[in-house]
Design a protein around this motif. Structure first.
Motif, PDB file in Angstrom:
ATOM      1  N   ALA A 204      15.922 -26.268 -13.518  1.00  0.00           N
ATOM      2  CA  ALA A 204      14.971 -25.605 -14.169  1.00  0.00           C
ATOM      3  C   ALA A 204      14.908 -23.896 -13.754  1.00  0.00           C
ATOM      4  O   ALA A 204      14.819 -23.104 -14.519  1.00  0.00           O
ATOM      5  N   SER A 205      14.705 -23.913 -12.409  1.00  0.00           N
ATOM      6  CA  SER A 205      14.677 -22.695 -11.914  1.00  0.00           C
ATOM      7  C   SER A 205      16.033 -21.789 -12.145  1.00  0.00           C
ATOM      8  O   SER A 205      15.837 -20.574 -12.159  1.00  0.00           O
ATOM      9  N   ILE A 206      16.930 -22.450 -11.970  1.00  0.00           N
ATOM     10  CA  ILE A 206      18.386 -21.792 -12.196  1.00  0.00           C
ATOM     11  C   ILE A 206      18.262 -21.270 -13.520  1.00  0.00           C
ATOM     12  O   ILE A 206      18.719 -20.028 -13.915  1.00  0.00           O
ATOM     13  N   LYS A 207      18.161 -21.901 -14.699  1.00  0.00           N
ATOM     14  CA  LYS A 207      17.858 -21.598 -15.953  1.00  0.00           C
ATOM     15  C   LYS A 207      17.102 -20.344 -16.196  1.00  0.00           C
ATOM     16  O   LYS A 207      17.253 -19.644 -17.071  1.00  0.00           O
ATOM     17  N   ARG A 208      16.131 -20.494 -15.521  1.00  0.00           N
ATOM     18  CA  ARG A 208      14.923 -19.206 -15.501  1.00  0.00           C
ATOM     19  C   ARG A 208      15.539 -18.064 -15.241  1.00  0.00           C
ATOM     20  O   ARG A 208      15.471 -17.034 -15.710  1.00  0.00           O
ATOM     21  N   PHE A 209      16.170 -18.149 -13.915  1.00  0.00           N
ATOM     22  CA  PHE A 209      16.825 -17.112 -13.384  1.00  0.00           C
ATOM     23  C   PHE A 209      17.757 -16.437 -14.303  1.00  0.00           C
ATOM     24  O   PHE A 209      18.010 -15.207 -14.529  1.00  0.00           O
ATOM     25  N   LEU A 210      18.573 -17.392 -14.992  1.00  0.00           N
ATOM     26  CA  LEU A 210      19.623 -16.949 -15.979  1.00  0.00           C
ATOM     27  C   LEU A 210      19.224 -16.029 -16.927  1.00  0.00           C
ATOM     28  O   LEU A 210      19.644 -15.434 -17.779  1.00  0.00           O
ATOM     29  N   ASN A 211      18.126 -16.639 -17.503  1.00  0.00           N
ATOM     30  CA  ASN A 211      17.305 -16.188 -18.658  1.00  0.00           C
ATOM     31  C   ASN A 211      16.856 -14.736 -18.139  1.00  0.00           C
ATOM     32  O   ASN A 211      17.158 -13.627 -19.138  1.00  0.00           O
ATOM     33  N   GLU A 212      16.310 -14.473 -17.057  1.00  0.00           N
ATOM     34  CA  GLU A 212      15.857 -13.107 -16.621  1.00  0.00           C
ATOM     35  C   GLU A 212      17.079 -12.254 -16.445  1.00  0.00           C
ATOM     36  O   GLU A 212      16.866 -11.157 -16.523  1.00  0.00           O
ATOM     37  N   PHE A 213      18.091 -12.542 -15.840  1.00  0.00           N
ATOM     38  CA  PHE A 213      19.029 -11.947 -15.405  1.00  0.00           C
ATOM     39  C   PHE A 213      19.864 -11.309 -16.754  1.00  0.00           C
ATOM     40  O   PHE A 213      20.072 -10.303 -16.642  1.00  0.00           O
ATOM     41  N   CYS A 214      19.890 -12.167 -17.848  1.00  0.00           N
ATOM     42  CA  CYS A 214      20.577 -11.443 -19.051  1.00  0.00           C
ATOM     43  C   CYS A 214      19.616 -10.759 -19.584  1.00  0.00           C
ATOM     44  O   CYS A 214      19.985  -9.817 -20.192  1.00  0.00           O
ATOM     45  N   ARG A 215      18.362 -11.052 -19.532  1.00  0.00           N
ATOM     46  CA  ARG A 215      17.329 -10.398 -20.415  1.00  0.00           C
ATOM     47  C   ARG A 215      17.225  -8.959 -19.515  1.00  0.00           C
ATOM     48  O   ARG A 215      17.109  -7.743 -20.529  1.00  0.00           O
ATOM     49  N   SER A 216      17.497  -8.984 -18.495  1.00  0.00           N
ATOM     50  CA  SER A 216      17.481  -7.551 -17.829  1.00  0.00           C
ATOM     51  C   SER A 216      18.458  -6.740 -18.041  1.00  0.00           C
ATOM     52  O   SER A 216      18.555  -5.488 -17.972  1.00  0.00           O
ATOM     53  N   ARG A 217      19.659  -7.317 -18.515  1.00  0.00           N
ATOM     54  CA  ARG A 217      20.708  -6.309 -19.074  1.00  0.00           C
ATOM     55  C   ARG A 217      20.899  -6.268 -20.646  1.00  0.00           C
ATOM     56  O   ARG A 217      21.872  -5.995 -21.071  1.00  0.00           O
ATOM     57  N   GLY A 218      19.771  -6.709 -21.175  1.00  0.00           N
ATOM     58  CA  GLY A 218      19.529  -6.566 -22.612  1.00  0.00           C
ATOM     59  C   GLY A 218      20.512  -7.498 -23.408  1.00  0.00           C
ATOM     60  O   GLY A 218      20.869  -7.358 -24.575  1.00  0.00           O
ATOM     61  N   LYS A 219      20.595  -8.680 -22.856  1.00  0.00           N
ATOM     62  CA  LYS A 219      21.657  -9.579 -23.529  1.00  0.00           C
ATOM     63  C   LYS A 219      20.956 -10.950 -23.993  1.00  0.00           C
ATOM     64  O   LYS A 219      21.430 -12.097 -24.006  1.00  0.00           O
ATOM     65  N   VAL A 220      19.791 -10.695 -24.406  1.00  0.00           N
ATOM     66  CA  VAL A 220      19.104 -11.969 -24.775  1.00  0.00           C
ATOM     67  C   VAL A 220      19.540 -12.454 -26.177  1.00  0.00           C
ATOM     68  O   VAL A 220      20.136 -11.949 -27.139  1.00  0.00           O
ATOM     69  N   ARG A 221      19.597 -13.788 -26.206  1.00  0.00           N
ATOM     70  CA  ARG A 221      20.301 -14.427 -27.257  1.00  0.00           C
ATOM     71  C   ARG A 221      19.369 -15.577 -27.954  1.00  0.00           C
ATOM     72  O   ARG A 221      18.752 -16.285 -27.207  1.00  0.00           O
ATOM     73  N   SER A 222      19.217 -15.671 -29.039  1.00  0.00           N
ATOM     74  CA  SER A 222      18.424 -16.343 -29.644  1.00  0.00           C
ATOM     75  C   SER A 222      18.762 -17.938 -29.483  1.00  0.00           C
ATOM     76  O   SER A 222      18.044 -18.803 -29.629  1.00  0.00           O
ATOM     77  N   SER A 223      20.064 -18.066 -29.538  1.00  0.00           N
ATOM     78  CA  SER A 223      20.560 -19.329 -29.301  1.00  0.00           C
ATOM     79  C   SER A 223      20.531 -19.979 -27.889  1.00  0.00           C
ATOM     80  O   SER A 223      21.197 -20.942 -27.527  1.00  0.00           O
ATOM     81  N   GLY A 224      19.750 -19.379 -27.155  1.00  0.00           N
ATOM     82  CA  GLY A 224      19.632 -19.825 -25.492  1.00  0.00           C
ATOM     83  C   GLY A 224      20.593 -19.025 -24.753  1.00  0.00           C
ATOM     84  O   GLY A 224      20.757 -19.731 -23.597  1.00  0.00           O
ATOM     85  N   LEU A 225      20.890 -18.004 -25.166  1.00  0.00           N
ATOM     86  CA  LEU A 225      21.810 -17.204 -24.218  1.00  0.00           C
ATOM     87  C   LEU A 225      23.230 -17.863 -23.843  1.00  0.00           C
ATOM     88  O   LEU A 225      23.938 -17.240 -22.948  1.00  0.00           O
ATOM     89  N   GLY A 226      23.691 -18.629 -24.617  1.00  0.00           N
ATOM     90  CA  GLY A 226      24.816 -19.127 -24.474  1.00  0.00           C
ATOM     91  C   GLY A 226      24.920 -20.030 -22.921  1.00  0.00           C
ATOM     92  O   GLY A 226      25.900 -20.226 -22.536  1.00  0.00           O
ATOM     93  N   LEU A 227      23.634 -20.409 -22.556  1.00  0.00           N
ATOM     94  CA  LEU A 227      23.794 -21.152 -21.198  1.00  0.00           C
ATOM     95  C   LEU A 227      23.964 -22.507 -21.465  1.00  0.00           C
ATOM     96  O   LEU A 227      23.575 -23.037 -22.338  1.00  0.00           O
ATOM     97  N   PRO A 228      24.621 -23.168 -20.193  1.00  0.00           N
ATOM     98  CA  PRO A 228      24.734 -24.649 -20.505  1.00  0.00           C
ATOM     99  C   PRO A 228      23.442 -25.204 -20.323  1.00  0.00           C
ATOM    100  O   PRO A 228      22.509 -24.701 -20.018  1.00  0.00           O
TER     101      PRO A 228
END
Length: 228
Positions: A204-228
């Motif tokens: 859970a904490s890893i997925k939160r980090f990935l969301n924040e990491f991608c968001r900080s680069r302006g790479k937000v995806r409505s489909s869940g960022l393409g994360l596993p």
């Protein structure tokens, strides 16, 4: 207006002609996309290594659900799948960089995960960082070439080793569950796959980090960022 399409469904030697392909393409495009009702549609065969949704890629639209179901039935034919595998092995190429990145060593992480979670049972032919900085796909397992590619956006001092480990663990699960039967996305992520994935420590904490990491680069995806 002229629309050119290329198809991997068949070829002239299989009995299909370009005229027949053109008729099908015109019918589909004009029935489902109003902008093509008066357009000239020219279709031809092209020897792709695999199958491709040509029209959907050009139009950047998703096919209707009933058409997707028909396509999936066709794509899951064992004889067709065997032929695609042969062509990919004969003609396909995997462009993968070294597993040793600037900040993270994938081979070292793979061996660590293989021992800790898989009893050293998994084997991979190719493992490395991808040639492109993909944000939509952070990792990919290619069953035909027995390879794992990780997006180089994760080879960063800002990305903890545990995050890279989780992405690699997800792709290693694909090795473990490769060939599991099913349909669509469920074929690649069956229930037992999901259970093993959810058991990963600190997921859970890893997925939160990935969301924040991608968001900080302006790479937000409505489909869940393409994360596993």
């Amino acid at each position: 207006m002229e629309f050119n399409t290329q198809s991997a469904i068949g070829n002239p030697q299989s009995g299909w002609t370009s005229d027949e392909l053109g008729r099908i393409c015109r019918q589909v495009l004009r029935n489902f996309f109003g902008s093509f009702r008066e357009a000239e549609v020219v279709a031809s065969f092209y020897p792709y290594v695999g199958l491709t949704h040509t029209a959907c890629k050009v139009l950047r639209r998703r096919a209707p659900r009933d058409m997707e179901e028909i396509y999936e039935q066709f794509r899951r034919d064992p004889e067709l799948e065997a032929g695609l595998r042969r062509r990919r092995l004969q003609r396909g190429r995997k462009l993968i960089n070294s597993s040793k990145g600037r900040h993270h060593a994938l081979r070292e992480i793979f061996e660590e995960l293989n021992g800790k979670h898989f009893n050293h049972q998994l084997h991979i032919k190719q493992l490395g960082w991808g040639p492109r900085r993909s944000w939509s796909r952070l990792g990919h397992f290619d069953e035909v070439h027995n390879s794992i590619t990780i997006s180089p956006v994760l080879d960063s001092p800002r990305v903890p080793r545990g995050v890279v480990s989780y992405i690699l663990y997800h792709e290693m699960l694909h090795i473990l569950f490769s060939g599991t039967d099913g349909h669509g996305r469920g074929r690649h992520h069956p229930p037992e796959f999901r259970r093993a994935e959810e058991a990963y420590p600190d997921r859970a904490s890893i997925k939160r980090f990935l969301n924040e990491f991608c968001r900080s680069r302006g790479k937000v995806r409505s489909s869940g960022l393409g994360l596993p």
